[in-house]
Enzyme design. Structure first.
Site, PDB file in Angstrom:
ATOM      1  N   GLY A  64       1.712   2.451  -5.407  1.00 42.25           N
ATOM      2  CA  GLY A  64       2.553   3.062  -6.427  1.00 42.25           C
ATOM      3  C   GLY A  64       3.510   2.074  -7.062  1.00 42.25           C
ATOM      4  O   GLY A  64       3.605   1.963  -8.292  1.00 42.25           O
ATOM      5  N   CYS A  85      12.229   4.915   2.443  1.00 44.30           N
ATOM      6  CA  CYS A  85      12.208   6.356   2.145  1.00 44.30           C
ATOM      7  C   CYS A  85      12.797   7.125   3.325  1.00 44.30           C
ATOM      8  O   CYS A  85      12.318   8.191   3.694  1.00 44.30           O
ATOM      9  CB  CYS A  85      10.803   6.835   1.814  1.00 44.30           C
ATOM     10  SG  CYS A  85       9.588   6.601   3.127  1.00 44.30           S
ATOM     11  N   ALA A 120       0.842  -1.203   0.000  1.00 44.60           N
ATOM     12  CA  ALA A 120       0.000   0.000   0.000  1.00 44.60           C
ATOM     13  C   ALA A 120       0.880   1.258   0.000  1.00 44.60           C
ATOM     14  O   ALA A 120       1.970   1.250   0.577  1.00 44.60           O
ATOM     15  CB  ALA A 120      -0.929   0.002   1.218  1.00 44.60           C
ATOM     16  N   ARG A 162      -5.368   0.365   4.777  1.00 50.44           N
ATOM     17  CA  ARG A 162      -4.445   0.666   3.683  1.00 50.44           C
ATOM     18  C   ARG A 162      -4.611  -0.324   2.533  1.00 50.44           C
ATOM     19  O   ARG A 162      -4.394   0.018   1.365  1.00 50.44           O
ATOM     20  CB  ARG A 162      -3.005   0.663   4.193  1.00 50.44           C
ATOM     21  CG  ARG A 162      -2.653   1.905   4.993  1.00 50.44           C
ATOM     22  CD  ARG A 162      -1.291   1.792   5.676  1.00 50.44           C
ATOM     23  NE  ARG A 162      -0.207   1.496   4.770  1.00 50.44           N
ATOM     24  CZ  ARG A 162       0.418   2.373   3.989  1.00 50.44           C
ATOM     25  NH1 ARG A 162       0.017   3.647   3.986  1.00 50.44           N
ATOM     26  NH2 ARG A 162       1.420   2.015   3.206  1.00 50.44           N
ATOM     27  N   ASP A 178       9.469  -2.896   0.126  1.00 50.35           N
ATOM     28  CA  ASP A 178       9.509  -1.443   0.335  1.00 50.35           C
ATOM     29  C   ASP A 178       9.110  -1.244   1.793  1.00 50.35           C
ATOM     30  O   ASP A 178       7.954  -1.039   2.118  1.00 50.35           O
ATOM     31  CB  ASP A 178       8.549  -0.741  -0.620  1.00 50.35           C
ATOM     32  CG  ASP A 178       8.630   0.765  -0.509  1.00 50.35           C
ATOM     33  OD1 ASP A 178       9.752   1.296  -0.385  1.00 50.35           O
ATOM     34  OD2 ASP A 178       7.575   1.418  -0.537  1.00 50.35           O
TER      35      ASP A 178
END
Length: 444
Positions: free
Chosen positions: A109, A225, A106, A132, A172
């Protein structure tokens, strides 16, 4: 925050002043073209609000406007995405036939970027958080993907159920979000070194599960990130120490910069992105499993579907898809065999066609958002004002063939309705309509 800045200064002393300046600048914004619905070249011709290509992805562009209400966004022609986030899937080197797992998927992207590159392959997009997961499902529907399953389970549940079954696995990972501080104030307010260490432990736990799911010769890409070395280079070092059959390999991309010097790691093989690199912040590492098993996802037996659904699909499609599956009274289809998820909670697999209700077939919104555009028989193109009315839930006084019809803008479906020959009754789900006071972005 003083400690945060001191840590950044220790990472990039020569660029620390430049980094501090970026904290007062606007966040980079971007979109990525959904090439499963439209080619990049055609998108550039018809869309005027892009401001140059990003260095992270050939289909990614910078923007400076809010484009969530643009009809092309509602048609799934692009995904709004922070530019540096587009870099990660580029490193997976997706092949058309790959079986891929996005373990922390979620809002979608990176999953939508993966799915756009698959042809007869298959993607499992997993999200542990139920709320999510609904957002993930909505985004994948809008983008029109078919050979995808959305699951809502813990990583250990999914990876234990399907060991050594995936060609590519993306982690991710949930992180401290230092690269998203301008977007999410909570990342700024809740920053602490203790949280970094907590995230590090969770990241290593997730990587352990991803390792189980990966086939021999499979590729695992790990990304965050955040800027924190503990969550990036040090996570990779710890993971490689435990798994001698995993090999760090060169990403072979020139975006961003090399990683930070770390004992036990070739920093030139990983990539970091700071705001000075024209994206908010990402870390990417690519690993290969050089030993292990090769297994396959269990497949459901091919089945016949209800004649009502069969009749509807023949009326609506130019050709039928080879695999159908029924869950309760809902009908789904795919270009490949359906996977037997057994006790793994799968909230969607394949294209959701619709439901059999009281001896009639009611199509779904997702059915008309399918990226197989040439297969939809009944379509009507609306001008801007008509599209604006329809996305607000209004009916349209327009002559067209009786029955269900995809409503399009510039040839791309964004919804559907049911016509009696003179009036198209709106069938767009209420949650996807614009509210009073909102309007489509574009020429008035």
């Amino acid at each position: 925050m003083d400690l945060f800045l001191k840590r950044i200064q220790s990472y990039i002393p020569d660029e620390f002043d430049a980094f501090k300046e970026t904290l007062n600048q606007k966040m980079y914004q971007g979109l990525r073209v959904n090439t499963s619905k439209i080619s990049k070249d055609k998108f550039i011709r018809i869309f005027k609000d892009i401001e140059g290509q990003t260095p992270f992805c050939e289909n990614g562009f910078y923007i400076s406007k809010s484009l969530g209400n643009h009809p092309f966004h509602m048609s799934g022609l692009y995904y709004l995405q922070e530019p540096s986030a587009m870099s990660v899937v580029e490193c997976l080197d997706i092949k058309e036939e790959d079986v891929v797992l996005d373990l922390c998927a979620a809002p979608g992207g990176k999953s939508s970027q993966i799915a756009a590159r698959l042809k007869n392959g298959f993607l499992v997009s997993n999200e542990i958080d139920a709320k999510r997961c609904k957002i993930l499902l909505s985004n994948m529907e809008r983008m029109g993907f078919m050979n995808v399953a959305i699951t809502n389970v813990k990583p250990e549940t999914l990876c234990s159920a399907f060991p050594s079954c995936f060609d590519k696995v993306l982690v991710d990972a949930p992180c401290s979000g230092e690269g998203m501080m301008k977007k999410h104030s909570m990342a700024y307010q809740e920053w602490s070194y203790e949280n970094i260490l907590y995230c590090q432990k969770r990241q290593l736990d997730i990587l352990e599960q991803a390792y189980k799911a990966l086939r021999k010769d499979g590729i695992l890409v790990y990304s965050t990130c955040t800027y924190a070395k503990e969550e990036n280079e040090e996570v990779i070092v710890s993971f490689l120490k435990k798994h001698k059959d995993m090999q760090l390999i060169d990403i072979e991309r020139n975006f961003g910069r090399s990683g930070l010097k770390t004992d036990g790691l070739d920093e030139k093989k990983v990539r970091r992105i700071f705001p000075m690199d024209h994206g908010e912040g990402h870390f990417v590492a690519k690993l290969k499993k050089i030993e292990g098993d090769i297994k396959y996802l269990p497949i459901l037996k091919k089945e016949k579907i209800d004649p009502l659904a069969q009749k509807f699909l023949k009326e609506q499609l130019n050709w039928l898809y080879p695999y159908m599956h029924t869950v309760s009274n809902s009908i789904f289809c795919m270009n490949r065999e359906f996977v037997d998820f057994k006790k793994v909670k799968c909230i969607r697999q394949g294209l959701y066609c619709g439901d059999i209700i009281k001896k009639r077939f009611e199509p779904s919104h997702a059915f008309y958002m399918n990226n197989d555009l040439e297969n939809i028989k009944h379509k009507i193109n609306l001008d801007f004002e008509q599209a604006n009315q329809f996305i607000h839930g209004l009916s349209l006084d327009l002559k067209c063939d009786k029955g269900y019809v995809a409503t399009c803008f510039e040839g791309y479906p964004f919804g559907f309705g049911k016509s009696d020959g003179n009036v198209i009754k709106n069938k767009i789900p209420k949650g996807l309509r614009l509210m009073e006071g909102q309007s489509l972005y574009g020429k008035k």
